[in-house]
Scaffold this active site. Structure first.
Site, short mmCIF file in Angstrom:
data_model
loop_
_atom_site.label_atom_id
_atom_site.label_comp_id
_atom_site.label_asym_id
_atom_site.label_seq_id
_atom_site.Cartn_x
_atom_site.Cartn_y
_atom_site.Cartn_z
N THR A 154 55.86 10.95 -1.70
CA THR A 154 55.38 9.62 -1.30
C THR A 154 54.52 9.70 -0.04
OG1 THR A 154 57.34 8.71 -2.26
CG2 THR A 154 56.40 7.42 -0.50
N ARG A 182 62.88 2.64 -14.05
CA ARG A 182 63.53 3.08 -12.81
C ARG A 182 62.81 2.46 -11.60
NH1 ARG A 182 61.86 6.65 -8.30
NH2 ARG A 182 63.83 7.21 -7.29
N SER A 184 61.94 2.59 -7.63
CA SER A 184 61.87 3.46 -6.44
C SER A 184 62.30 2.68 -5.20
CB SER A 184 60.41 3.91 -6.28
OG SER A 184 60.17 4.31 -4.97
N ASP A 185 62.69 3.40 -4.17
CA ASP A 185 63.03 2.75 -2.89
C ASP A 185 61.79 2.25 -2.15
OD1 ASP A 185 62.43 5.69 -2.50
OD2 ASP A 185 62.32 4.97 -0.45
N THR A 203 60.68 8.74 2.66
CA THR A 203 60.36 9.49 1.45
C THR A 203 61.63 10.26 1.05
OG1 THR A 203 58.92 11.15 0.44
CG2 THR A 203 59.46 11.47 2.76
N GLY A 204 61.69 10.70 -0.20
CA GLY A 204 62.87 11.42 -0.66
C GLY A 204 63.35 10.84 -1.97
N VAL A 205 64.61 11.07 -2.27
CA VAL A 205 65.18 10.57 -3.54
C VAL A 205 65.53 9.09 -3.37
CG1 VAL A 205 67.06 10.81 -5.19
CG2 VAL A 205 66.01 12.86 -4.18
N GLY A 206 64.81 8.25 -4.11
CA GLY A 206 64.94 6.81 -3.93
C GLY A 206 66.37 6.31 -4.04
N1 ASP Z 1 61.08 7.90 -2.71
C1 ASP Z 1 60.30 8.08 -3.89
C2 ASP Z 1 61.07 7.64 -5.09
O1 ASP Z 1 62.24 7.90 -5.19
C3 ASP Z 1 59.85 9.50 -4.10
C4 ASP Z 1 59.28 10.16 -2.89
O2 ASP Z 1 59.56 9.80 -1.76
O3 ASP Z 1 58.49 11.10 -3.06
O4 ASP Z 1 60.47 7.07 -5.97
#
Ligand code: ASP
Length: 280
Positions: A154, A182, A184-185, A203-206
């Site tokens: 992101t 799905r 995203s955060d 950023t990271g796992v939403g």
């Molecule tokens: N946070 C984003 C998501 O989970 C992915 C990312 O940060 O790269 O969609």
């Protein structure tokens, strides 16, 4: 005045030294251009400008270069938040649009400020955002090889302007290979949040970011008087307790920038007109 931007985490599919260097150079260039822009624009105008530049660069997983979902389609999410008015607007799972952050910006003045799926795409078309495919051959190749890329990447920006106002923006192409539908955060207050005391982009796992309410907690803690480093530490300790994967960038009202990530691979840059810092 100060600006901090991030380009997410390094993707597994593009971890070469060459790509790393290219990302660092792109971030430096965009941080400098955005800081120049901030000299004559507000924080909210600047975060949109910076995120648009990041969306236009196919090195990053937002706008052009977004990840492809499990059904072969690209769906993107983007949001912005203004610390002055405490307004949030965003699009979730928008399709065929070059700059989702500009659509989020357009929604800022509406009563209905977060649109999802076909509603978001329809709104974009009706407001002059032409149909545009953000797919690049590399992502299609990964998709066709069914490489479940762990490459989350992101983009985001937080700015503090000359009037002391803070704003934050985040834009994403998602995790890659996710189920259609799905969420995203990135277009939630867990992934992007600001008051005039602090702004955060994640950023990271939403799913982890939403579970730990990362941006909301950091901003609220700083707004309630906690120091920015303590707010990050407490929030990331809570993230750790669920084994969460996330990174965040922030600026507080004193112009302190801060960043932390659960896994040391986030790439970002900050600039205050004097010192340009690029990290990964
Ligand atoms: N946070 C984003 C998501 O989970 C992915 C990312 O940060 O790269 O969609």
């Amino acid at each position: 005045m100060k600006i901090i931007i991030h380009g997410g985490f390094f993707s597994e599919s593009s971890q070469s030294a060459e790509t790393k260097l290219a990302k660092q150079q792109a971030l430096s260039r965009i941080a400098e251009a955005s800081y120049d822009y901030l000299k004559t624009h507000t924080a909210i105008q600047t975060i949109v400008y910076a995120v648009e530049l990041l969306e236009n660069d196919e090195l990053f997983n937002a706008g052009i270069g977004s990840q492809i979902q499990s059904d072969g389609k690209i769906r993107m999410s983007a949001s912005l938040m203004d610390g002055l008015t405490k307004r949030f607007s965003g699009v979730i799972n928008i399709e065929d649009t070059k700059n989702p952050i500009r659509v989020a910006e357009k929604l800022f003045t509406y009563d209905d400020r977060v649109l999802g799926g076909s509603g978001a795409t329809h709104f974009a078309r009706h407001n002059g955002f032409e149909k545009y495919s953000t797919e690049i051959p590399q992502r299609r190749k990964e998709y066709e090889e069914k490489v479940a890329s762990k490459g989350i990447g992101t983009v985001g920006c937080v700015a503090l302007d000359a009037h002391g106002n803070i704003a934050a923006a985040t834009s994403t192409g998602g995790k890659g290979f996710e189920m259609p539908g799905r969420i995203s955060d990135s277009a939630t207050s867990a992934g992007n949040y600001a008051t005039n005391d602090c702004g955060v982009s994640c950023t990271g796992v939403g799913e982890d970011i939403v579970s730990a309410a990362v941006a909301t907690k950091i901003v609220t803690r700083v707004t309630d008087g906690m120091l920015i480093d303590e707010a990050f530490e407490k929030t990331f300790n809570e993230l750790k307790s669920i084994d969460g994967f996330a990174g965040a960038i922030a600026i507080d009202k004193f112009g302190n920038t801060y960043h932390q990530n659960s896994h040391p691979a986030m790439v970002f840059a900050s600039y205050d007109g004097v010192t340009l810092e690029v990290f990964n």
